[in-house]
Write a protein that holds these residues in place. Structure first.
Motif, PDB file in Angstrom:
ATOM      1  N   ALA A 159       0.914  -3.029  10.860  1.00 37.89           N
ATOM      2  CA  ALA A 159       0.937  -1.836  10.015  1.00 37.89           C
ATOM      3  C   ALA A 159       2.185  -1.778   9.130  1.00 37.89           C
ATOM      4  O   ALA A 159       2.094  -1.524   7.928  1.00 37.89           O
ATOM      5  CB  ALA A 159       0.853  -0.580  10.891  1.00 37.89           C
ATOM      6  N   LEU A 160       3.346  -2.035   9.708  1.00 40.79           N
ATOM      7  CA  LEU A 160       4.567  -1.906   8.913  1.00 40.79           C
ATOM      8  C   LEU A 160       4.617  -2.947   7.806  1.00 40.79           C
ATOM      9  O   LEU A 160       5.040  -2.653   6.679  1.00 40.79           O
ATOM     10  CB  LEU A 160       5.791  -2.043   9.829  1.00 40.79           C
ATOM     11  N   ALA A 163       2.616  -1.768   5.085  1.00 40.76           N
ATOM     12  CA  ALA A 163       3.170  -0.566   4.454  1.00 40.76           C
ATOM     13  C   ALA A 163       4.326  -0.882   3.509  1.00 40.76           C
ATOM     14  O   ALA A 163       4.503  -0.197   2.499  1.00 40.76           O
ATOM     15  CB  ALA A 163       3.622   0.429   5.521  1.00 40.76           C
ATOM     16  N   VAL A 164       5.105  -1.888   3.813  1.00 33.23           N
ATOM     17  CA  VAL A 164       6.234  -2.174   2.912  1.00 33.23           C
ATOM     18  C   VAL A 164       5.800  -2.994   1.705  1.00 33.23           C
ATOM     19  O   VAL A 164       6.538  -3.079   0.717  1.00 33.23           O
ATOM     20  CB  VAL A 164       7.421  -2.875   3.627  1.00 33.23           C
ATOM     21  N   HIS A 237      14.462  -1.407  -5.451  1.00 38.07           N
ATOM     22  CA  HIS A 237      14.342  -0.233  -4.583  1.00 38.07           C
ATOM     23  C   HIS A 237      13.255  -0.418  -3.533  1.00 38.07           C
ATOM     24  O   HIS A 237      13.395   0.006  -2.398  1.00 38.07           O
ATOM     25  CB  HIS A 237      14.116   1.052  -5.399  1.00 38.07           C
ATOM     26  N   ARG A 238      12.161  -1.082  -3.889  1.00 38.62           N
ATOM     27  CA  ARG A 238      11.116  -1.383  -2.898  1.00 38.62           C
ATOM     28  C   ARG A 238      11.648  -2.373  -1.855  1.00 38.62           C
ATOM     29  O   ARG A 238      11.366  -2.267  -0.665  1.00 38.62           O
ATOM     30  CB  ARG A 238       9.875  -2.021  -3.554  1.00 38.62           C
ATOM     31  N   ARG A 240      14.647  -2.674  -0.888  1.00 35.94           N
ATOM     32  CA  ARG A 240      15.556  -1.971   0.018  1.00 35.94           C
ATOM     33  C   ARG A 240      14.802  -1.186   1.077  1.00 35.94           C
ATOM     34  O   ARG A 240      15.259  -1.061   2.216  1.00 35.94           O
ATOM     35  CB  ARG A 240      16.495  -1.063  -0.766  1.00 35.94           C
ATOM     36  N   ILE A 241      13.653  -0.629   0.710  1.00 35.46           N
ATOM     37  CA  ILE A 241      12.827   0.056   1.716  1.00 35.46           C
ATOM     38  C   ILE A 241      12.482  -0.921   2.841  1.00 35.46           C
ATOM     39  O   ILE A 241      12.657  -0.622   4.030  1.00 35.46           O
ATOM     40  CB  ILE A 241      11.524   0.604   1.080  1.00 35.46           C
ATOM     41  N   THR A 244      15.339  -1.577   5.136  1.00 36.16           N
ATOM     42  CA  THR A 244      15.659  -0.470   6.046  1.00 36.16           C
ATOM     43  C   THR A 244      15.003  -0.634   7.413  1.00 36.16           C
ATOM     44  O   THR A 244      15.474  -0.107   8.413  1.00 36.16           O
ATOM     45  CB  THR A 244      15.228   0.863   5.395  1.00 36.16           C
ATOM     46  N   PHE A 245      13.922  -1.418   7.439  1.00 32.07           N
ATOM     47  CA  PHE A 245      13.170  -1.538   8.695  1.00 32.07           C
ATOM     48  C   PHE A 245      13.550  -2.790   9.503  1.00 32.07           C
ATOM     49  O   PHE A 245      12.841  -3.177  10.419  1.00 32.07           O
ATOM     50  CB  PHE A 245      11.665  -1.496   8.408  1.00 32.07           C
ATOM     51  N   GLY A 247      15.614  -3.235  11.768  1.00 32.49           N
ATOM     52  CA  GLY A 247      15.812  -2.976  13.200  1.00 32.49           C
ATOM     53  C   GLY A 247      14.619  -2.283  13.847  1.00 32.49           C
ATOM     54  O   GLY A 247      14.733  -1.772  14.961  1.00 32.49           O
ATOM     55  N   TRP A 248      13.505  -2.247  13.161  1.00 31.02           N
ATOM     56  CA  TRP A 248      12.317  -1.529  13.652  1.00 31.02           C
ATOM     57  C   TRP A 248      11.664  -2.239  14.832  1.00 31.02           C
ATOM     58  O   TRP A 248      11.748  -3.468  14.947  1.00 31.02           O
ATOM     59  CB  TRP A 248      11.300  -1.428  12.507  1.00 31.02           C
TER      60      TRP A 248
ATOM     61  N   GLN C  35      15.796   4.980  18.577  1.00 30.02           N
ATOM     62  CA  GLN C  35      14.885   4.000  17.991  1.00 30.02           C
ATOM     63  C   GLN C  35      13.474   4.579  18.088  1.00 30.02           C
ATOM     64  O   GLN C  35      13.120   5.166  19.125  1.00 30.02           O
ATOM     65  CB  GLN C  35      15.005   2.721  18.842  1.00 30.02           C
ATOM     66  N   LEU C  46      -1.889   5.257   5.530  1.00 31.69           N
ATOM     67  CA  LEU C  46      -0.600   5.603   4.927  1.00 31.69           C
ATOM     68  C   LEU C  46      -0.776   6.674   3.855  1.00 31.69           C
ATOM     69  O   LEU C  46       0.014   7.616   3.750  1.00 31.69           O
ATOM     70  CB  LEU C  46       0.064   4.343   4.334  1.00 31.69           C
ATOM     71  N   GLU C 314      13.028   6.277  -2.692  1.00 29.54           N
ATOM     72  CA  GLU C 314      13.161   5.250  -1.646  1.00 29.54           C
ATOM     73  C   GLU C 314      13.233   5.922  -0.265  1.00 29.54           C
ATOM     74  O   GLU C 314      12.535   5.519   0.670  1.00 29.54           O
ATOM     75  CB  GLU C 314      14.454   4.488  -1.931  1.00 29.54           C
ATOM     76  N   GLU C 318      10.549   5.688   2.809  1.00 26.69           N
ATOM     77  CA  GLU C 318      10.941   5.275   4.163  1.00 26.69           C
ATOM     78  C   GLU C 318      10.457   6.278   5.216  1.00 26.69           C
ATOM     79  O   GLU C 318      10.005   5.888   6.289  1.00 26.69           O
ATOM     80  CB  GLU C 318      12.464   5.105   4.237  1.00 26.69           C
ATOM     81  N   ILE C 321       6.638   5.790   5.541  1.00 27.26           N
ATOM     82  CA  ILE C 321       6.268   4.557   6.258  1.00 27.26           C
ATOM     83  C   ILE C 321       6.608   4.702   7.743  1.00 27.26           C
ATOM     84  O   ILE C 321       5.859   4.269   8.618  1.00 27.26           O
ATOM     85  CB  ILE C 321       6.985   3.340   5.632  1.00 27.26           C
ATOM     86  N   PHE C 324       3.932   6.769   9.287  1.00 25.27           N
ATOM     87  CA  PHE C 324       2.705   5.960   9.351  1.00 25.27           C
ATOM     88  C   PHE C 324       2.772   4.987  10.529  1.00 25.27           C
ATOM     89  O   PHE C 324       1.853   4.916  11.361  1.00 25.27           O
ATOM     90  CB  PHE C 324       2.541   5.206   8.030  1.00 25.27           C
TER      91      PHE C 324
END
Ligand SMILES: Cc1cc2nc3c(=O)[nH]c(=O)nc-3n(C[C@H](O)[C@H](O)[C@@H](O)COP(=O)(O)O)c2cc1C
Ligand SMILES: Cc1cc2nc3c(=O)[nH]c(=O)nc-3n(C[C@H](O)[C@H](O)[C@@H](O)COP(=O)(O)O)c2cc1C
Ligand SMILES: Cc1cc2nc3c(=O)[nH]c(=O)nc-3n(C[C@H](O)[C@H](O)[C@@H](O)COP(=O)(O)O)c2cc1C
Ligand SMILES: Cc1cc2nc3c(=O)[nH]c(=O)nc-3n(C[C@H](O)[C@H](O)[C@@H](O)COP(=O)(O)O)c2cc1C
Lengths: 345, 345, 345, 345
Positions: A159-160, A163-164, A237-238, A240-241, A244-245, A247-248, C35, C46, C314, C318, C321, C324
């Protein structure tokens, strides 16, 4: 309808990015917190340590899965061949990458066709589960399975990653019912896997009710697919989104423990950040049947067949020595035997 | 039958590798987590602190063991002589390295013969326990003891070291019975030691039933023998297997605590990563009778007799000052007295 | 009476120092310890994730507050315009910096006037609460609100910032009563905020009794105002005093949890060190209604309107997402839902 | 009988080594684990924060002790004068270094004579307690007190420092009785202090029975006297012994808590690694009456009188701001008030 050349060039990007960029998760698997309790007096002989087992009617010489990775391009074809030869030589299980490109464009099927090189291997087909919301049905699953003569099908959840991506497939609503339908209609076992963010307890319980045969937790701590996508996205900018993940996700060890507690009778594989035979052995002690690896084996496979074989043999030997030094003869004694681990910190 | 020149050249390699390469475990002993609780008012005089004790009918001036290390080559002979002189000068216990090379080739016996230099020292012979599965019996044990006029025999356990070697002796099955037999038949005390991965509770309980006199836990956190072997192995994939085990083993402090709890009446030595007199004193507070060191003393012994003596005197003085600053007069008050330690973190 | 040109030049200093110097707290927000537990099977799309909500009769498209920052200088005017346009474009809440300079010197009012650029935005006026001890009353509060057509008023608390300044306003005695009076007399809602050191349980309980509508905990872990002042102070010993407080304050996550437990029905905002949409989402899961950011948005606002818009979009993406990938559709399901977080370490 | 020129040159060494070498403990005070809980609404005025108190009939403007440091050389005389002037200007307590050199050689008395510069200051004389085992009696104590017109006498305990010195005074047996005798016979209060390794619970209980008035825990985490001695020792093996003890001792915070719990009614000072006003305030919240500092003030005192004054004023202002930002008016509300601290980790 997606352009299959786009899909296959994406696969080319993936290999390059996986080899060249920092696509590592910013968290760890959690396996490093576990340490084996050795036996100074093992009271066994190394030569007697037997790490083979039967799985889905296939004999495995070692509890290793070459995780689903690639296909669709000439480069991928070569990688798949080297992986398949190594699976055969080493007696381990193997999966191919998502076969969607070859479903859209049958000419690409040959880049996935590894059965010829590994006639007896336990072989997993692969499709994104979300495609079931984008027009795929049991037909496409069957075609994927037949394309490579697979023993089982992996439906992956990502899913992630979707989504990105600027135009990812992000309709995940109603998937459980569709997975259930595939399990009912397909005549070979269906396994569910994540791609690097893990399966939660609740996911596991919900998936168990669909009739799947097994789960690969594919947790966080190894290859991060949001990082891979970050390097493919052009708009800063996309990108960077995606970054951001980094460490998800549920760390592999945590996900394995949660899922094992939630659905104790399910066949479990563990992947995501496993890096040597000790990691594989830890996962088995925590309840897994196989340990899967992608990135470390990919690195070997782009060098040569021989390097791939040697890399997997190294992992196998590490597992055997680990068991020996813990005084354990076979996988039955290792599995679920968390008493041979201490957790630090 | 093994080639004794191979065995003795291996010993030469060992010294060089131990001095030149990173053969340190990637984990710590756990002793660093313990801190002494000083007494600002010790109410004793430093000159009255007495750290001598009787052990196996020998008087020790300090609770230190120069751990089993070497023999078999001219270089080793020199090292052994320096160690022996220091043992005599400082009044500490001493062991020689594995005597197998000299059992196979009696001409090498003189490289182990340290009794002449340390007539009154408590002296330990040394053989690999696994040799009992490769043809050795009480005869070879007796020859090892007599070769050096030892007071006791160490049988070392090194399963992992054997396992990472291309042609290691990896048949450890049935060893317990054979150790029991040696204990019964040999007329001097038998001690069991690991070589850097520690003894577990279960090991300790099983060993206790064989009739041994004592255990040196020789835990992880100091010299790592898989690392030493890594530098001896030529094939890169085999060397990487060895490298995977750099963090293997029970940390010395943990092993000591487990074994002490499991077999409270057994004589215990602690070694593996001890680096100064404070570490020795901590081990005694945690239940040990002696603290052993190899690597730090080896480094001194290749320099000179005098450097070896000074190094051990330094450790002795550190123990004495430690006791003084804790207001403790002698080893009886220190031993098992974990109330003088706080554990951090 | 203070010289308003001093006040406004101070604001100019602030922007420059915030952009150029290390004004970061030496402690972290504590949010990094949390987390999210993802759902591999989110069972939603989404596109259906809706993070809008109504607040104080205004529609917010995302739970973001552009925190109170600036005004009073031409540079600040430009920043405020870019922030206001972004608030409008992105549908988020926005505050202006302390309006004291414009209260003292009405000619500066236009540097705060952002309503023209964001006609429908939820807009917060801003004054230092301590001014109520230095002659301000509900009149000044009303003027601040009217100056910008605000929907609500922030009274900020910044005791430490005042204390480290050579001539700070450090009479904080009796403020609670005066805040209560403002709440009674002003016809729009009053919110209390810190500026980067957090609100304690006791603060929260005492503030709740004054009749305020909400609290922005503005905790430690992001911009440190003692650090900002450190760079404005010339005398080295005074500057060092400011520097001593770099680690001061309640970390944002801790403050939010304490305040949420103390006054569970209060509207809470969280700011101080939030750096991406994941941080905002964590704060909402821990009980906040909005997440505020200053420094990261300031950095964008000095570049351009477009950069400001992109930066906030952005963060919004985030958050979407994140929801989602956790299988959450809307803010109602996220808020207070700490079961979707695991705390490490 | 010791050579007083040796003693005084040793003091000269000490200052140089303290300024030039790494004499810091390798452990921390533990104070860094404590964090104040601020009050955003302090409801007091900074100008009303009053940190003065009466102690031993003297008025102190701030709860600070310039710890016992030096004397005996011309350099020390200058340092002592700067310290004394600062004590007077800032209204804080002050001690001199060990006066033994001047007891042996009365000509050196003037290097300790600070009363002229600080007529009203609370002033502590200083002798090593162990000297009571080397011929000193109440006579020498009286001479030390009279030499400087002291209000009280510190007897310092430094067992480890003596032990690492080649010819240290290491007879600590029977000291408790002798301290009791001094308490009985001397007509001014006797305080006991360590010099950087802390006082344990058991020490505290035993000392309490001697009739002393107070204890300065002088714990670990700041200046390490084994490190100082290390740099004075020429023989490398002896120097290494000293170096082994760099991490020795009870951290200041731990020692303070232990002693406070053991002897709750004793006057306590805390020193050892305190580095700013926040550290002082933490110690008071944990039960101390004064916080002492040596090294940071020494550094200022070798520069100038003015620098010394400014340094102490800085610490005072930090304490005042800390109290203000916690909403605390005076030391009575701070002392023992550990509810205003949170402990991390
Ligand atoms: C280069 C590469 C390609 C991958 N492609 C797929 C894929 O097509 N389908 C899939 O289910 N997982 C894919 N994965 C994920 C892995 O199968 C596995 O789930 C992941 O946990 C492996 O992590 P590791 O690289 O840290 O070992 C891929 C991983 C890598 C590194
Ligand atoms: C150079 C060297 C040689 C060694 N050889 C032997 C040996 O022959 N037999 C044995 O029982 N242990 C041997 N050891 C292991 C030590 O006796 C001891 O068990 C180990 O724990 C010492 O760890 P340390 O080097 O960290 O002090 C050797 C160690 C070293 C460093
Ligand atoms: C440049 C700048 C100026 C600020 N000015 C004000 C102000 O005038 N009034 C106020 O209440 N808070 C002010 N703040 C504090 C923020 O509103 C907010 O409380 C703080 O927590 C934001 O932290 P962050 O920069 O780590 O996101 C300012 C912050 C910054 C960075
Ligand atoms: C340069 C220097 C000299 C000292 N001399 C003495 C002394 O003569 N007598 C004494 O009791 N303590 C002496 N001390 C120890 C301090 O009084 C105090 O106990 C210690 O905890 C200060 O630690 P700090 O330097 O970390 O602040 C000295 C400390 C320093 C730094």
């Amino acid at each position: 309808m997606p352009d299959s050349s786009l899909l296959s060039s994406r696969k080319g990007d993936h290999i390059r990015i996986n080899l060249d960029e920092n696509v590592h998760s910013s968290i760890t698997t959690g396996l490093e917190a576990y340490q084996f309790i050795p036996k100074a007096i093992p009271e066994i002989n190394l030569e007697d340590v037997d790490i083979s087992q039967m799985l889905l009617m296939k004999k495995l010489h070692a509890p290793i899965l070459i995780s689903s990775m690639t296909g669709g391009t000439p480069e991928a074809e070569k990688v798949n061949r080297n992986l398949a030869v190594a699976a055969r030589e080493c007696g381990v299980a193997i999966g191919v990458g998502s076969q969607r490109a070859a479903i859209e464009n049958p000419a690409l099927a040959k880049t996935f066709s590894i059965r010829a090189y590994a006639p007896d291997a336990l072989l997993f087909a692969n499709l994104g589960a979300v495609q079931l919301n984008y027009g795929y049905s049991v037909d496409e699953c069957r075609r994927a399975v037949e394309m490579i003569g697979a023993d089982a099908l992996f439906l992956h959840l990502n899913a992630l990653q979707e989504a990105v991506q600027p135009e990812g497939n992000t309709r995940f609503s109603g998937l459980l019912d569709k997975i259930e339908k595939i399990c009912r209609e397909l005549d070979i076992p269906v396994f569910i896997k994540e791609v690097g963010w893990g399966i939660s307890s609740e996911d596991a319980r919900r998936l168990a009710s669909t009739g799947i045969t097994g789960i690969d937790v594919a947790g966080a701590g190894g290859t991060s697919w949001s990082q891979v996508e970050k390097y493919r996205i052009e708009a800063p900018h996309r990108a960077r989104i995606a970054g951001t993940f980094q460490g998800w996700g549920l760390p592999t060890a945590l996900s394995l423990e949660l899922v094992h507690a939630a659905v104790p009778d399910m066949i479990l594989f563990a992947s995501g950040g496993l890096r040597d035979g000790l990691d594989v052995a830890k996962c088995i002690a925590l309840g897994a049947t196989l340990g899967g690896m992608a990135s470390p084996i990919l690195k070997a496979s782009v060098i040569s067949e021989e390097e791939t074989v040697l890399t997997i043999k190294e992992i196998i030997e590490e597992i055997r020595i680990c068991l020996f030094a813990c005084g354990i003869n076979n996988l039955t004694s290792l599995r679920n035997n968390s008493s041979i681990l201490v957790k630090r910190g």
